[in-house]
Design a protein around this motif. Structure first.
Motif, PDB file in Angstrom:
ATOM      1  N   ILE A 176      -1.833  35.943  -4.852  1.00 34.97           N
ATOM      2  CA  ILE A 176      -2.509  36.784  -3.169  1.00 34.97           C
ATOM      3  C   ILE A 176      -4.393  35.962  -4.116  1.00 34.97           C
ATOM      4  O   ILE A 176      -4.558  36.611  -5.105  1.00 34.97           O
ATOM      5  N   CYS A 200      -8.877  35.461  -2.460  1.00 37.13           N
ATOM      6  CA  CYS A 200      -9.812  35.576  -2.011  1.00 37.13           C
ATOM      7  C   CYS A 200      -9.430  34.042  -0.607  1.00 37.13           C
ATOM      8  O   CYS A 200      -9.538  34.202   0.015  1.00 37.13           O
ATOM      9  N   CYS A 234      -6.990  34.600   2.222  1.00 32.52           N
ATOM     10  CA  CYS A 234      -7.538  35.822   3.769  1.00 32.52           C
ATOM     11  C   CYS A 234      -8.812  35.135   3.689  1.00 32.52           C
ATOM     12  O   CYS A 234      -9.386  34.676   5.200  1.00 32.52           O
ATOM     13  N   HIS A 235      -9.604  34.220   2.696  1.00 32.33           N
ATOM     14  CA  HIS A 235     -10.887  33.523   3.352  1.00 32.33           C
ATOM     15  C   HIS A 235     -10.668  31.707   2.785  1.00 32.33           C
ATOM     16  O   HIS A 235     -10.877  31.458   2.340  1.00 32.33           O
ATOM     17  N   VAL A 286      -3.914  40.446   6.791  1.00 34.09           N
ATOM     18  CA  VAL A 286      -2.676  40.845   5.814  1.00 34.09           C
ATOM     19  C   VAL A 286      -2.610  40.891   4.627  1.00 34.09           C
ATOM     20  O   VAL A 286      -2.927  39.262   3.633  1.00 34.09           O
ATOM     21  N   LEU A 333      -9.003  45.123  10.451  1.00 36.88           N
ATOM     22  CA  LEU A 333     -10.362  44.672  10.885  1.00 36.88           C
ATOM     23  C   LEU A 333      -9.802  43.686   9.944  1.00 36.88           C
ATOM     24  O   LEU A 333      -8.954  42.754   9.245  1.00 36.88           O
ATOM     25  N   PRO A 370     -13.636  38.229   7.492  1.00 35.08           N
ATOM     26  CA  PRO A 370     -14.948  37.474   8.017  1.00 35.08           C
ATOM     27  C   PRO A 370     -14.898  36.430   7.043  1.00 35.08           C
ATOM     28  O   PRO A 370     -14.039  36.184   6.429  1.00 35.08           O
ATOM     29  N   ASN A 414     -26.318  36.937   4.820  1.00 34.24           N
ATOM     30  CA  ASN A 414     -26.212  38.573   5.150  1.00 34.24           C
ATOM     31  C   ASN A 414     -26.769  39.418   4.739  1.00 34.24           C
ATOM     32  O   ASN A 414     -27.121  39.162   3.183  1.00 34.24           O
ATOM     33  N   PHE A 462     -19.873  43.269   4.839  1.00 30.62           N
ATOM     34  CA  PHE A 462     -18.350  44.049   4.945  1.00 30.62           C
ATOM     35  C   PHE A 462     -19.190  43.969   6.450  1.00 30.62           C
ATOM     36  O   PHE A 462     -19.822  44.828   6.906  1.00 30.62           O
ATOM     37  N   TRP A 463     -17.965  44.596   7.555  1.00 28.39           N
ATOM     38  CA  TRP A 463     -17.836  44.696   9.145  1.00 28.39           C
ATOM     39  C   TRP A 463     -19.434  46.472   8.935  1.00 28.39           C
ATOM     40  O   TRP A 463     -19.484  46.850   9.652  1.00 28.39           O
ATOM     41  N   ARG A 492     -21.612  47.967   3.666  1.00 26.93           N
ATOM     42  CA  ARG A 492     -21.126  49.071   3.106  1.00 26.93           C
ATOM     43  C   ARG A 492     -22.067  48.363   1.674  1.00 26.93           C
ATOM     44  O   ARG A 492     -21.299  49.312   0.764  1.00 26.93           O
ATOM     45  N   LEU A 524     -23.449  39.728  -2.728  1.00 27.68           N
ATOM     46  CA  LEU A 524     -21.795  39.274  -2.598  1.00 27.68           C
ATOM     47  C   LEU A 524     -21.006  39.799  -3.957  1.00 27.68           C
ATOM     48  O   LEU A 524     -20.031  39.769  -4.207  1.00 27.68           O
ATOM     49  N   GLN A 569     -19.758  43.116  -3.163  1.00 28.43           N
ATOM     50  CA  GLN A 569     -18.740  43.124  -2.798  1.00 28.43           C
ATOM     51  C   GLN A 569     -17.312  42.900  -3.203  1.00 28.43           C
ATOM     52  O   GLN A 569     -16.291  42.739  -3.011  1.00 28.43           O
ATOM     53  N   PRO A 607     -12.112  43.290  -2.942  1.00 25.94           N
ATOM     54  CA  PRO A 607     -10.914  43.363  -2.283  1.00 25.94           C
ATOM     55  C   PRO A 607      -9.472  42.657  -3.813  1.00 25.94           C
ATOM     56  O   PRO A 607      -8.711  43.331  -3.562  1.00 25.94           O
ATOM     57  N   GLU A 653     -19.369  32.031  -4.027  1.00 26.24           N
ATOM     58  CA  GLU A 653     -19.831  31.660  -2.881  1.00 26.24           C
ATOM     59  C   GLU A 653     -21.408  31.645  -1.776  1.00 26.24           C
ATOM     60  O   GLU A 653     -21.737  31.482  -0.967  1.00 26.24           O
ATOM     61  N   ARG A 697     -22.444  45.463  10.731  1.00 22.96           N
ATOM     62  CA  ARG A 697     -23.160  44.169  10.670  1.00 22.96           C
ATOM     63  C   ARG A 697     -23.243  42.992  11.567  1.00 22.96           C
ATOM     64  O   ARG A 697     -21.417  42.836  12.279  1.00 22.96           O
TER      65      ARG A 697
HETATM   66  C1  HEC Z   1      -5.982  40.576   2.221  1.00 25.04           C
HETATM   67  C2  HEC Z   1      -7.076  39.470   2.670  1.00 25.04           C
HETATM   68  C3  HEC Z   1      -8.770  39.333   2.005  1.00 25.04           C
HETATM   69  C4  HEC Z   1      -9.033  38.933   0.531  1.00 25.04           C
HETATM   70  C5  HEC Z   1      -7.211  39.323  -0.306  1.00 25.04           C
HETATM   71  C6  HEC Z   1      -9.871  38.902   0.411  1.00 25.04           C
HETATM   72  N1  HEC Z   1     -10.317  39.178   1.157  1.00 25.04           N
HETATM   73 FE1  HEC Z   1     -12.554  39.584   2.316  1.00 25.04          FE
HETATM   74  N2  HEC Z   1     -12.406  40.555   3.839  1.00 25.04           N
HETATM   75  C7  HEC Z   1     -11.456  40.641   4.098  1.00 25.04           C
HETATM   76  C8  HEC Z   1     -11.864  41.730   5.140  1.00 25.04           C
HETATM   77  C9  HEC Z   1     -10.521  41.980   5.849  1.00 25.04           C
HETATM   78  C10 HEC Z   1     -12.441  41.860   4.665  1.00 25.04           C
HETATM   79  C11 HEC Z   1     -13.643  42.750   6.006  1.00 25.04           C
HETATM   80  C12 HEC Z   1     -13.859  44.239   5.585  1.00 25.04           C
HETATM   81  C13 HEC Z   1     -14.165  45.667   5.880  1.00 25.04           C
HETATM   82  O1  HEC Z   1     -15.541  45.091   6.447  1.00 25.04           O
HETATM   83  O2  HEC Z   1     -14.381  46.551   5.900  1.00 25.04           O
HETATM   84  C14 HEC Z   1     -13.621  41.295   3.701  1.00 25.04           C
HETATM   85  C15 HEC Z   1     -14.200  40.781   3.552  1.00 25.04           C
HETATM   86  C16 HEC Z   1     -14.890  40.211   3.177  1.00 25.04           C
HETATM   87  C17 HEC Z   1     -16.626  39.117   2.811  1.00 25.04           C
HETATM   88  C18 HEC Z   1     -18.041  40.508   3.294  1.00 25.04           C
HETATM   89  C19 HEC Z   1     -18.428  39.013   4.618  1.00 25.04           C
HETATM   90  C20 HEC Z   1     -18.883  39.152   5.783  1.00 25.04           C
HETATM   91  O3  HEC Z   1     -19.385  38.759   6.410  1.00 25.04           O
HETATM   92  O4  HEC Z   1     -19.393  40.504   5.795  1.00 25.04           O
HETATM   93  C21 HEC Z   1     -16.587  39.021   2.358  1.00 25.04           C
HETATM   94  C22 HEC Z   1     -18.041  38.072   1.343  1.00 25.04           C
HETATM   95  C23 HEC Z   1     -15.198  38.352   0.990  1.00 25.04           C
HETATM   96  N3  HEC Z   1     -13.786  39.225   1.850  1.00 25.04           N
HETATM   97  C24 HEC Z   1     -15.099  38.005  -0.292  1.00 25.04           C
HETATM   98  C25 HEC Z   1     -13.637  37.891  -0.554  1.00 25.04           C
HETATM   99  C26 HEC Z   1     -13.835  38.225  -1.859  1.00 25.04           C
HETATM  100  C27 HEC Z   1     -14.936  37.008  -3.102  1.00 25.04           C
HETATM  101  C28 HEC Z   1     -12.274  38.066  -2.248  1.00 25.04           C
HETATM  102  C29 HEC Z   1     -11.914  37.480  -4.012  1.00 25.04           C
HETATM  103  C30 HEC Z   1     -12.184  37.964  -4.343  1.00 25.04           C
HETATM  104  C31 HEC Z   1     -11.711  38.229  -0.956  1.00 25.04           C
HETATM  105  N4  HEC Z   1     -12.801  38.415  -0.443  1.00 25.04           N
HETATM  106  C32 HEC Z   1     -10.248  38.827  -0.711  1.00 25.04           C
HETATM  107  C33 HEC Z   1      -9.521  40.550   4.040  1.00 25.04           C
HETATM  108  C34 HEC Z   1      -9.533  39.873   2.572  1.00 25.04           C
END
Ligand code: HEC
Ligand code: HEC
Length: 338
Positions: free
Chosen positions: A73, A75, A78-79, A93, A104, A107, A115, A119-120, A123, A127, A130, A134, A185, A260
Motif C-alpha cells: 500500500i 499513498c 488511497c490517493h 481500505v 472515513l 479526501p 487547506n 484531515f476531516w 487535527r 502536509l 500529516q 498514514p 504534495e 474541515r
Molecule cells: C488506506 C488509505 C490511505 C492511505 C494508504 C493514505 N491515506 Fe491519506 N487519507 C486517508 C483517509 C481516510 C484520510 C482522512 C482521515 C481523517 O480525516 O481522519 C486521509 C487524509 C489525508 C490527507 C488530508 C487531506 C485533507 O483534505 O484533509 C492527506 C494530505 C493525505 N491523506 C495524504 C496521504 C499521504 C501523503 C499518504 C502516504 C504517506 C497517505 N495519505 C496514505 C486514506 C489514506
C-alpha cells in the motif's frame, strides 16, 4: 452599424462578466494565481522549500508501497493521482483490507496545500506533519517509524538522493520521509477555467457557469467554501439540520464538533461525498448541503445551476510521469502480511 452593435454586445457581456468576477471576489473566492511567483508564495513552506530534486524524491516515496508493512500500500493506493487524488470508495481500505474504523472517506490530495489544516477534523497543521500519520496508522499502511527508516535506508539510490538534498549527515527517518512527500504534495495544484475567469479571462466561463457561480454565492455556499481552496478551514456541520447519514461511522468533528470544509475543486472526480462517503452523486450532495448547512430546500434548477458551476472547477493536472523506484536489496524489510 452591425459592427457597432456587435461591439456593444461584447462590451456589455464583458461588463457582466466583470460584475460576476467582482461578486465572486467579494464573496471571498480567490483564484490560483497565474503568476508563478505568486503561486510559489502560496504553496511553498519556507522551512522546507520546494526544489525539483525534493519533488522528484517525494514523488517516488509517494508511490512506494514498500513503506507500508505489507509492502502493498502506497499513498497512491488511497490517493490515486490518476483518479481525482482519492480512491472512489465510501470509506478507505488499508492494511489487509481493513476498512477505516470510523468509516472515513479519503479526501483528495490535489489542492490539499490550500487547506489551512489537514484531515476531516483538522487535527494536523500541514502536509509535512500529516504524511507521518498514514504510514503508521494501523488501518492504513501499518508501518513503524523503524520500518520506514529501514526501507529507505536499505536502497543506495534513496540514500544518495537524501544526502544530495539534505546534506551528507542527514538522518533518514520518518520525519524526513514525510517532509519530502509533503513537498511533492505541495505541487499538486490544478488551475481550472474558474481560475482563468477570476484571473481576468471573461470568456473562460460560459454564461450558464457564471449563472451557477452567482447561485452558489447567493444561496450562501461561499459562507464556508471560499478562498483559493474553495474550502479548507474548520466550520460548523449540521448547522440547521442533521446530516441524514450522521450515524454511519462515529465521526463527530473536532472537540467542538467542527468539520474541515472540503475543497470543491475537481469535485466531479471525487465521489462519493461527505466524510463517510454516503452521498453518491453531486446533485444529491448539493441538495443535502443546502438542507443541512443553510436550511434551504434548493430547487432542482438551483441544484443544476450550482452543479454546472462546480464542473468548471475541474482543473488541469500537473504532468506526473510514473516514477521508477529503486530495486529492493537484501537489507530491505520483507512484506509482512500479518
Ligand atoms: C488506506 C488509505 C490511505 C492511505 C494508504 C493514505 N491515506 Fe491519506 N487519507 C486517508 C483517509 C481516510 C484520510 C482522512 C482521515 C481523517 O480525516 O481522519 C486521509 C487524509 C489525508 C490527507 C488530508 C487531506 C485533507 O483534505 O484533509 C492527506 C494530505 C493525505 N491523506 C495524504 C496521504 C499521504 C501523503 C499518504 C502516504 C504517506 C497517505 N495519505 C496514505 C486514506 C489514506
Ligand atoms: C456552514 C458551512 C458550509 C456551507 C454554508 C456549505 N458547506 Fe458544503 N461542506 C461543509 C462541510 C463542513 C462539509 C463536510 C461535511 C462532512 O462531510 O462532514 C461540506 C461538504 C460539501 C460537499 C462534499 C465534498 C466532499 O468532498 O465530500 C459538497 C459537494 C459541498 N459541501 C457543497 C456545498 C454547496 C453547493 C453549498 C451551498 C448550497 C455548501 N456546500 C454550503 C461546509 C459548508
Amino acid at each position: 452599424m452591425k459592427k457597432i452593435i456587435l461591439f456593444s454586445v461584447a462590451v456589455v457581456s464583458s461588463l457582466m462578466a466583470n460584475n460576476v468576477t467582482k461578486e465572486a471576489k467579494d464573496a471571498g473566492l480567490a483564484p490560483i494565481p497565474n503568476d508563478k511567483k505568486a503561486l510559489m508564495k502560496l504553496i511553498d513552506n519556507p522551512k522546507n522549500p520546494i526544489t525539483d530534486a525534493k519533488v522528484e524524491l517525494g514523488k517516488k516515496l509517494y508511490f512506494d508501497p514498500r513503506l507500508s508493512k505489507s509492502g502493498f500500500i502506497s499513498c497512491n493506493s488511497c490517493h490515486n493521482l490518476s483518479e481525482g487524488g482519492d480512491d472512489g470508495l465510501e470509506a478507505a481500505v488499508g492494511h489487509m483490507w481493513t476498512v477505516n474504523p470510523h468509516h472515513l472517506n479519503s479526501p483528495t490530495v490535489y489542492n490539499s496545500v490550500f487547506n489551512s489544516i489537514q484531515f476531516w477534523d483538522g487535527r494536523s497543521p500541514h502536509l509535512e506533519d500529516q504524511a507521518q500519520g498514514p504510514m503508521q496508522a494501523a488501518p492504513e499502511m501499518a508501518a513503524t517509524k523503524q520500518h520506514v527508516a529501514d526501507v529507505v535506508s536499505s536502497m543506495p539510490e534513496y540514500v544518495e538522493a537524501f544526502k544530495s538534498i539534505y546534506g551528507k549527515d542527514v538522518k533518514i527517518d520518518i520525519v524526513k520521509v514525510a517532509d519530502t512527500i509533503g513537498v511533492f504534495e505541495r505541487t499538486l495544484v490544478t488551475p481550472s477555467r474558474f481560475d482563468d475567469f477570476l484571473n481576468g479571462n471573461d470568456k473562460a466561463l460560459t454564461k450558464a457557469e457564471q449563472k451557477g457561480l452567482q447561485t452558489f454565492i447567493q444561496v450562501g455556499c461561499t459562507g464556508c467554501h471560499t478562498g483559493v481552496g474553495i474550502g479548507g478551514d474548520l466550520n460548523g456541520f449540521n448547522v440547521v439540520n442533521t446530516y441524514k447519514y450522521n450515524d454511519v461511522g462515529d465521526f463527530k468533528g473536532d472537540a467542538n464538533g467542527l468539520v474541515r470544509v472540503p475543497t470543491l475543486r475537481n469535485i466531479t472526480q471525487t465521489a462519493p461525498y461527505f466524510h463517510n462517503g454516503m452521498i453518491k452523486t453531486l446533485p444529491a450532495a448539493i441538495k443535502e448541503m443546502g438542507r443541512v448547512q443553510l436550511g434551504a430546500d434548493l430547487t432542482d434548477t438551483q441544484v443544476s445551476e450550482i452543479e454546472t458551476f462546480l464542473k468548471s472547477l475541474d482543473g488541469r493536472k500537473p504532468a506526473i510521469s510514473l516514477p521508477m523506484l529503486p530495486a529492493s536489496t537484501a537489507a530491505t524489510p520483507l512484506p509482512d502480511l500479518k
